[in-house]
Design a protein around this motif. Structure first.
Motif, PDB file in Angstrom:
ATOM      1  N   ASN A   1       0.811  -1.235   0.000  1.00 47.14           N
ATOM      2  CA  ASN A   1       0.000   0.000   0.000  1.00 47.14           C
ATOM      3  C   ASN A   1       0.839   1.277   0.000  1.00 47.14           C
ATOM      4  O   ASN A   1       0.330   2.346   0.302  1.00 47.14           O
ATOM      5  N   LYS A   2       2.143   1.183  -0.308  1.00 46.66           N
ATOM      6  CA  LYS A   2       2.937   2.414  -0.423  1.00 46.66           C
ATOM      7  C   LYS A   2       4.173   2.124  -1.272  1.00 46.66           C
ATOM      8  O   LYS A   2       4.594   0.975  -1.420  1.00 46.66           O
ATOM      9  N   GLN A   3       4.735   3.187  -1.828  1.00 49.89           N
ATOM     10  CA  GLN A   3       5.897   3.046  -2.700  1.00 49.89           C
ATOM     11  C   GLN A   3       7.168   2.983  -1.858  1.00 49.89           C
ATOM     12  O   GLN A   3       7.339   3.737  -0.901  1.00 49.89           O
ATOM     13  N   MET A   4       8.079   2.087  -2.223  1.00 47.27           N
ATOM     14  CA  MET A   4       9.334   1.965  -1.488  1.00 47.27           C
ATOM     15  C   MET A   4      10.239   3.159  -1.797  1.00 47.27           C
ATOM     16  O   MET A   4      10.391   3.558  -2.957  1.00 47.27           O
ATOM     17  N   GLN A   5      10.858   3.708  -0.767  1.00 47.84           N
ATOM     18  CA  GLN A   5      11.767   4.836  -0.924  1.00 47.84           C
ATOM     19  C   GLN A   5      13.201   4.348  -1.149  1.00 47.84           C
ATOM     20  O   GLN A   5      13.495   3.158  -1.046  1.00 47.84           O
ATOM     21  N   GLY A   6      14.093   5.310  -1.428  1.00 44.90           N
ATOM     22  CA  GLY A   6      15.479   4.963  -1.733  1.00 44.90           C
ATOM     23  C   GLY A   6      16.160   4.176  -0.632  1.00 44.90           C
ATOM     24  O   GLY A   6      16.894   3.211  -0.903  1.00 44.90           O
ATOM     25  N   GLN A   7      15.918   4.546   0.630  1.00 39.58           N
ATOM     26  CA  GLN A   7      16.538   3.838   1.742  1.00 39.58           C
ATOM     27  C   GLN A   7      16.061   2.395   1.807  1.00 39.58           C
ATOM     28  O   GLN A   7      16.836   1.478   2.105  1.00 39.58           O
ATOM     29  N   GLY A   8      14.782   2.168   1.479  1.00 39.16           N
ATOM     30  CA  GLY A   8      14.261   0.805   1.460  1.00 39.16           C
ATOM     31  C   GLY A   8      14.931  -0.036   0.392  1.00 39.16           C
ATOM     32  O   GLY A   8      15.279  -1.203   0.629  1.00 39.16           O
ATOM     33  N   HIS A   9      15.119   0.546  -0.793  1.00 38.75           N
ATOM     34  CA  HIS A   9      15.819  -0.169  -1.869  1.00 38.75           C
ATOM     35  C   HIS A   9      17.255  -0.494  -1.455  1.00 38.75           C
ATOM     36  O   HIS A   9      17.780  -1.563  -1.777  1.00 38.75           O
ATOM     37  N   LEU A  10      17.875   0.434  -0.745  1.00 34.49           N
ATOM     38  CA  LEU A  10      19.260   0.237  -0.301  1.00 34.49           C
ATOM     39  C   LEU A  10      19.353  -0.904   0.709  1.00 34.49           C
ATOM     40  O   LEU A  10      20.247  -1.759   0.626  1.00 34.49           O
ATOM     41  N   GLU A  11      18.432  -0.944   1.666  1.00 39.32           N
ATOM     42  CA  GLU A  11      18.413  -2.027   2.659  1.00 39.32           C
ATOM     43  C   GLU A  11      18.192  -3.381   1.976  1.00 39.32           C
ATOM     44  O   GLU A  11      18.835  -4.374   2.311  1.00 39.32           O
ATOM     45  N   LEU A  12      17.280  -3.404   1.017  1.00 39.06           N
ATOM     46  CA  LEU A  12      16.979  -4.652   0.312  1.00 39.06           C
ATOM     47  C   LEU A  12      18.180  -5.098  -0.525  1.00 39.06           C
ATOM     48  O   LEU A  12      18.510  -6.290  -0.580  1.00 39.06           O
ATOM     49  N   ALA A  13      18.870  -4.138  -1.158  1.00 37.91           N
ATOM     50  CA  ALA A  13      20.060  -4.471  -1.951  1.00 37.91           C
ATOM     51  C   ALA A  13      21.138  -5.082  -1.072  1.00 37.91           C
ATOM     52  O   ALA A  13      21.807  -6.047  -1.464  1.00 37.91           O
TER      53      ALA A  13
ATOM     54  N   GLU B   1      19.091   9.234  -4.918  1.00 35.76           N
ATOM     55  CA  GLU B   1      20.280   9.679  -4.180  1.00 35.76           C
ATOM     56  C   GLU B   1      20.127  11.095  -3.634  1.00 35.76           C
ATOM     57  O   GLU B   1      20.562  11.408  -2.515  1.00 35.76           O
ATOM     58  N   ARG B   2      19.511  11.991  -4.399  1.00 36.50           N
ATOM     59  CA  ARG B   2      19.398  13.392  -3.970  1.00 36.50           C
ATOM     60  C   ARG B   2      18.597  13.546  -2.683  1.00 36.50           C
ATOM     61  O   ARG B   2      18.770  14.527  -1.959  1.00 36.50           O
ATOM     62  N   ASP B   3      17.701  12.597  -2.420  1.00 36.25           N
ATOM     63  CA  ASP B   3      16.849  12.694  -1.225  1.00 36.25           C
ATOM     64  C   ASP B   3      17.481  12.040  -0.002  1.00 36.25           C
ATOM     65  O   ASP B   3      16.870  12.031   1.072  1.00 36.25           O
ATOM     66  N   MET B   4      18.688  11.497  -0.147  1.00 36.41           N
ATOM     67  CA  MET B   4      19.316  10.769   0.958  1.00 36.41           C
ATOM     68  C   MET B   4      20.210  11.684   1.789  1.00 36.41           C
ATOM     69  O   MET B   4      20.757  12.679   1.290  1.00 36.41           O
ATOM     70  N   LEU B   5      20.389  11.308   3.055  1.00 32.54           N
ATOM     71  CA  LEU B   5      21.345  11.970   3.925  1.00 32.54           C
ATOM     72  C   LEU B   5      22.766  11.550   3.526  1.00 32.54           C
ATOM     73  O   LEU B   5      22.957  10.510   2.879  1.00 32.54           O
ATOM     74  N   PRO B   6      23.800  12.334   3.911  1.00 28.70           N
ATOM     75  CA  PRO B   6      25.183  11.977   3.534  1.00 28.70           C
ATOM     76  C   PRO B   6      25.573  10.562   3.945  1.00 28.70           C
ATOM     77  O   PRO B   6      26.232   9.850   3.181  1.00 28.70           O
TER      78      PRO B   6
ATOM     79  N   LEU C   1      34.237   7.507   0.239  1.00 33.51           N
ATOM     80  CA  LEU C   1      35.134   8.227   1.155  1.00 33.51           C
ATOM     81  C   LEU C   1      35.123   9.731   0.905  1.00 33.51           C
ATOM     82  O   LEU C   1      35.409  10.512   1.816  1.00 33.51           O
ATOM     83  N   ASP C   2      34.801  10.162  -0.308  1.00 32.15           N
ATOM     84  CA  ASP C   2      34.643  11.601  -0.564  1.00 32.15           C
ATOM     85  C   ASP C   2      33.469  12.170   0.223  1.00 32.15           C
ATOM     86  O   ASP C   2      33.486  13.333   0.641  1.00 32.15           O
ATOM     87  N   ILE C   3      32.443  11.334   0.423  1.00 35.32           N
ATOM     88  CA  ILE C   3      31.263  11.770   1.183  1.00 35.32           C
ATOM     89  C   ILE C   3      31.513  11.649   2.686  1.00 35.32           C
ATOM     90  O   ILE C   3      31.145  12.527   3.464  1.00 35.32           O
TER      91      ILE C   3
END
Length: 396
Positions: free
Chosen positions: A66-78, A101-106, A137-139
């Motif tokens: 019932n909701k769209q997965m966000q970038g952090q969710g895709h990252l955890e699943l990956a 990526e633009r919506d993520m924290l550093p 490491l740049d981030i």
């Protein structure tokens, strides 16, 4: 690969579940495709069986409802899929995370690039992996996993000084944790500095409280390097106490018996490990390597190593180049195993493109078995040579 239904599927229903009227369960995914053929628009609709869909896209099991997965969710699943060795599905999830990526924290962005580094490393692309580590490491210059990855990269490139400098940077930031010292022990061991390696791993065991089997296993390996097999055996037993399901510790005990030339005890230990971990490719590969060194056991060794490759492929992973090369060597030495030799050569060609010369070598052995020769032939138009092609010809 399709289920047919008399129910008409509309474009908006594509991707939705097809439900069995008999059981009420999901049996497939609705599919609607529009394609052009000879200037005409043709509509196709059907149902993709759910088993087929889950084989290629196992990650849909974990998508939220019932909701769209966000970038952090895709990252955890990956990250989870990478741990399972499913590179194909992990790559899809990382690509989706990269779009957000633009919506993520550093910290999340740093983790994303580190996961990309792991992905490319396991795909056999170390250059792109190193670029991803650098971006990480740049981030975040103190990203622990990226610093360790950099240190191990220096170590593999025979630059122990640079490797130790990267780990020292991490130890200064995290002086009370065991894992930086564990990795420094790995680097000292690779550089042949046994005393320094033993000092670091003993300190890591002390700081870690002895609860992680990885620490005891490395301690055992360092003792083996120093020629002290009995202390190594105690360390491997401690690893099993910390985690009775640790198959790597069981394999290390089997290796201890091999070094002690106690073949029967080694075989019993391998048998226990195979019974307890029938789905672990590393167990099959290790037992195959052991059998390869035993007289008259080469065909059995080939069977176990082939099983290791099959399990890895079924998980979506990539068999190691060393495993595939061993399979080809054993298959070439055994009569009637030409199909296995062909499969091994094709897998090297497919998964390890930078080692294609080995793929060509083993495929050439297969062709020789079947009396097939590859020749470069001129292509002529009249008397003029306009190009060259390769042809497979049977020879006597």
């Amino acid at each position: 690969n399709d289920l047919y239904t008399t129910a008409e599927i509309q474009p908006g229903n594509s991707g939705g579940p097809a439900v069995s009227c008999a059981t009420g369960g999901v049996i497939g995914l609705n599919t609607y495709i529009t394609m052009s053929l000879a200037g005409k628009e043709l509509d196709y609709f059907g149902v993709c069986p759910i088993d087929h869909a889950l084989y290629y896209f196992p990650q849909i099991r974990w998508y939220p409802r019932n909701k769209q997965m966000q970038g952090q969710g895709h990252l955890e699943l990956a990250a989870m899929l990478l741990t399972q060795g499913n590179l194909r599905s992990a790559g899809i999830e990382l690509w989706r995370a990269l779009k957000s990526e633009r919506d993520m924290l550093p910290a999340q962005r740093a983790r994303l690039y580190y996961q990309l580094a792991l992905y490319y490393s396991r795909r056999g692309d170390p250059d792109t992996s190193a670029k991803m580590v650098k971006r990480c490491l740049d981030i975040d210059e103190f990203h622990a996993e990226a610093l360790i990855n950099t240190a191990l990269g220096h170590s593999n490139a025979k630059r122990p000084g640079d490797a130790i400098a990267a780990i020292d940077k991490l130890i200064k930031k995290e002086p009370d944790f065991w894992w930086p010292r564990y990795h420094r022990a790995l680097i000292y061991r690779a550089a042949g500095r046994k005393k320094d390696a033993l000092a670091d791993i003993d300190e890591a065991v002390r700081r870690g409280g002895g609860f992680d089997p990885v620490l005891h296993r490395l301690q055992g390996l360092v003792h083996i390097d120093g020629g002290d097999l009995e202390k190594a055996y105690v360390s491997f037993k401690n690893a099993l106490k910390a985690d009775p399901a640790d198959f790597a510790a069981q394999l290390s005990i089997a290796d201890y018996y091999v070094r002690k030339k106690n073949t029967s005890a080694a075989i019993m230990e391998y048998a226990r490990c195979l019974k307890a971990h029938p789905e672990e490719p590393q167990v099959f590969e290790s037992y195959g390597r052991f059998l390869k060194g035993q007289k008259g056991k080469q065909r059995q060794a080939l069977g176990y190593m082939s099983n290791a490759a099959i399990i890895t492929l079924n998980r979506g992973g990539t068999p190691s180049f060393d495993l595939l090369k061993n399979i080809c060597v054993l298959a070439h030495s055994q009569p009637g195993e030409a199909p296995t030799l062909l499969a091994g050569g094709k897998l090297i060609h497919q998964h390890w493109p930078k080692s294609n010369h080995w793929a060509h070598y083993y495929l050439g052995k297969y062709w020789a078995i079947h009396a097939i020769m590859i020749r470069d032939c001129d292509v002529k138009v009249g008397e003029k040579v306009v190009g060259r092609v390769r042809r497979a010809e049977r020879f006597e």
